[in-house]
Write a protein that holds these residues in place. Structure first.
Motif, PDB file in Angstrom:
ATOM      1  N   CYS A 307       0.914   0.177   0.773  1.00 21.09           N
ATOM      2  CA  CYS A 307       0.264   1.179  -0.031  1.00 21.09           C
ATOM      3  C   CYS A 307       0.061   2.638   0.553  1.00 21.09           C
ATOM      4  O   CYS A 307       0.356   3.637  -0.171  1.00 21.09           O
ATOM      5  CB  CYS A 307      -0.926   0.663  -0.630  1.00 21.09           C
ATOM      6  SG  CYS A 307      -0.857  -0.651  -1.797  1.00 21.09           S
ATOM      7  N   ALA A 308      -0.560   2.725   1.629  1.00 19.15           N
ATOM      8  CA  ALA A 308      -0.665   3.922   2.470  1.00 19.15           C
ATOM      9  C   ALA A 308       0.751   4.685   2.454  1.00 19.15           C
ATOM     10  O   ALA A 308       0.725   5.910   2.209  1.00 19.15           O
ATOM     11  CB  ALA A 308      -1.042   3.871   3.796  1.00 19.15           C
ATOM     12  N   GLU A 309       1.786   4.028   2.839  1.00 17.97           N
ATOM     13  CA  GLU A 309       3.196   4.696   2.753  1.00 17.97           C
ATOM     14  C   GLU A 309       3.631   5.353   1.641  1.00 17.97           C
ATOM     15  O   GLU A 309       4.286   6.404   1.390  1.00 17.97           O
ATOM     16  CB  GLU A 309       4.076   3.654   3.523  1.00 17.97           C
ATOM     17  CG  GLU A 309       5.431   4.038   3.836  1.00 17.97           C
ATOM     18  CD  GLU A 309       6.438   2.871   3.961  1.00 17.97           C
ATOM     19  OE1 GLU A 309       7.460   2.883   3.692  1.00 17.97           O
ATOM     20  OE2 GLU A 309       5.809   1.741   4.742  1.00 17.97           O
ATOM     21  N   HIS A 310       3.289   4.628   0.483  1.00 13.37           N
ATOM     22  CA  HIS A 310       3.803   4.869  -0.908  1.00 13.37           C
ATOM     23  C   HIS A 310       2.785   5.598  -1.680  1.00 13.37           C
ATOM     24  O   HIS A 310       2.837   6.021  -2.916  1.00 13.37           O
ATOM     25  CB  HIS A 310       4.209   3.754  -1.733  1.00 13.37           C
ATOM     26  CG  HIS A 310       5.569   3.399  -1.043  1.00 13.37           C
ATOM     27  ND1 HIS A 310       6.867   3.719  -1.481  1.00 13.37           N
ATOM     28  CD2 HIS A 310       5.742   2.333  -0.039  1.00 13.37           C
ATOM     29  CE1 HIS A 310       7.641   2.872  -0.684  1.00 13.37           C
ATOM     30  NE2 HIS A 310       7.224   2.168   0.163  1.00 13.37           N
ATOM     31  N   GLY A 311       1.420   5.869  -0.815  1.00 12.32           N
ATOM     32  CA  GLY A 311       0.572   6.643  -1.799  1.00 12.32           C
ATOM     33  C   GLY A 311      -0.248   5.951  -2.922  1.00 12.32           C
ATOM     34  O   GLY A 311      -0.191   6.463  -3.844  1.00 12.32           O
ATOM     35  N   ILE A 312      -0.185   4.626  -2.810  1.00  7.69           N
ATOM     36  CA  ILE A 312      -0.714   3.710  -3.860  1.00  7.69           C
ATOM     37  C   ILE A 312      -2.332   3.470  -3.591  1.00  7.69           C
ATOM     38  O   ILE A 312      -2.395   3.100  -2.427  1.00  7.69           O
ATOM     39  CB  ILE A 312       0.135   2.563  -4.036  1.00  7.69           C
ATOM     40  CG1 ILE A 312       1.547   2.903  -4.460  1.00  7.69           C
ATOM     41  CG2 ILE A 312      -0.434   1.342  -4.927  1.00  7.69           C
ATOM     42  CD1 ILE A 312       2.408   1.518  -4.214  1.00  7.69           C
TER      43      ILE A 312
END
Ligand code: NAP
Ligand code: ZN
Ligand code: ZN
Length: 348
Positions: A307-312
């Motif tokens: 989620c952090a990597e994909h801005g979620i």
């Protein structure tokens, strides 16, 4: 020394939640004391406090989407330090030695995982959840919330996020697969975001088209109303994976007809009532009807990092603790966009 925490708890089955205090155990050598900042409201909280899944002991403080800051650690803690941003999900302990725990599937522990609230912990005490100012949890069940995700939008990831990430990953959602999500609520909206980020083509199957714009904005490619007969003929035999997040019984067999040959429908929604299935709906396409419960601790950390990597993060409506009962009514009426999150500073 134990901690006296403020909390919002149900005094009896079906009763409104009220402000109260609960005692948190002394911080043991492997324990982490967390100052809770935000707690999401999951539909499971409502099922549980209302006794849908069987009798509970009361008072019961729900809440298993917890985000906060480490306030103290025990002498043997190595994974977390005071000041760290951390989360706790649906379980706070397991045996640690059975085959499922060893495989990282603590949620399927053969001795039974210890739920974050309303469960008997391994020391014999009854657990109390995250609608509370503090919680003490053994370090192995405390997750790291990566920098880049705010704590309020991170809280729902600890249940809604992992509950949808786990089956999407297990059944291979990704480029070239067609994934549908039934129900655009707390779990459903996370399923849409995650399936999209994994590269799948995503369809929402909602009761009406009222939330269509939101669904498309969240990442869905297609949006259909299940109240329209044409939805079932148009999509027949076309979906590889269906994630059912609905909290009430639905006509499972009708949805199975939307699967490709060999496709799978995974139930994460957990209504109290049985879900009848027509055998022919499975047989006529070598289809599977499956279930999935949250996810293991390592996979939960993987989901948070993803989620952090994909801005979620979750789409949330932050409320003060005094509005929890009102929020419950709105969740029951499918009037949630898309997760209520309690600002715990309004309790303190
Ligand atoms: P939620 O926010 O209330 O979302 C459920 C959605 O289902 C609603 O927004 C609505 O979407 C749809 N829905 C509700 N009633 C319906 C009905 N009678 N017929 C058809 N659709 C209906 O709930 P949630 O927090 O996402 O939780 C969903 C379910 O998952 C609950 O049963 C919960 O206990 C369970 N759960 C399971 C796990 C697990 O580990 N398996 C973990 C967490 C939660 P539309 O308005 O778009 O139709
Ligand atoms: Zn939940
Ligand atoms: Zn175990």
């Amino acid at each position: 020394m134990s901690t006296i925490a403020k909390a919002y708890a149900a005094p009896a089955a079906g009763a409104d939640l009220i402000e109260t205090t609960i005692e948190r155990r002394e911080v043991g050598p492997k324990d982490v004391l967390i100052e809770i900042k935000f707690a999401g409201i999951c539909h499971s909280d409502i099922h549980t406090v209302r006794g849908d899944w069987g009798p509970q002991s009361y008072p019961l403080a729900p809440g298993h989407e917890i985000a906060g800051i480490v306030a103290a650690v025990g002498s043997e803690v190595t994974k977390h330090a005071v000041g760290d941003r951390v989360g706790v999900g649906c379980m706070v302990n397991s045996c640690g030695s059975c085959v499922n725990c060893k495989n990282g599937d603590e949620q399927y522990c053969l001795e039974g995982m210890v739920g974050t609230y309303g469960a008997t912990d391994r020391d014999g005490t009854i657990t109390q959840g995250g609608y509370s100012t503090h919680v003490v949890v053994t370090e192995d069940f405390v997750l790291t919330i990566p920098e880049g995700i705010d704590l309020d939008v991170a809280a729902p990831l600890l249940c809604a996020g992992i509950t949808t990430f786990s089956p999407l990953q297990h059944w291979g959602a990704g480029p070239g697969t067609k994934v549908a999500v039934i129900g655009l609520g707390g779990l459903g909206h996370m399923a849409v975001k995650l399936a999209r980020a994994m590269g799948a083509e995503v369809t929402v199957l909602s009761q009406s088209l009222k939330k269509r714009e939101d669904g498309l904005r969240l990442g869905a490619d297609h949006y259909y109303a299940t109240s329209e007969e044409s939805t079932f003929s148009e999509l027949a035999g076309s979906l590889d994976l269906i994630i059912n997040t609905v909290s009430a019984p639905i006509d499972v067999s009708a949805f199975l007809g939307l699967l490709t040959v060999g496709g799978t429908m995974v139930n994460v929604g957990a209504p109290a009532e049985p879900l009848p299935v027509q055998a022919m709906a499975l047989i006529g396409g070598r289809r599977s009807f499956a279930g999935s419960m949250i996810g293991g601790i390592a996979q939960t950390q993987q989901m948070l990092d993803f989620c952090a990597e994909h801005g979620i993060g979750a789409e949330i409506e932050v409320i003060e603790a005094a509005r929890i009962n009102e929020a419950y009514e709105r969740v029951l009426a499918s009037d949630v966009r898309y997760r209520f999150v309690v600002d715990i500073s309004t309790l303190a």
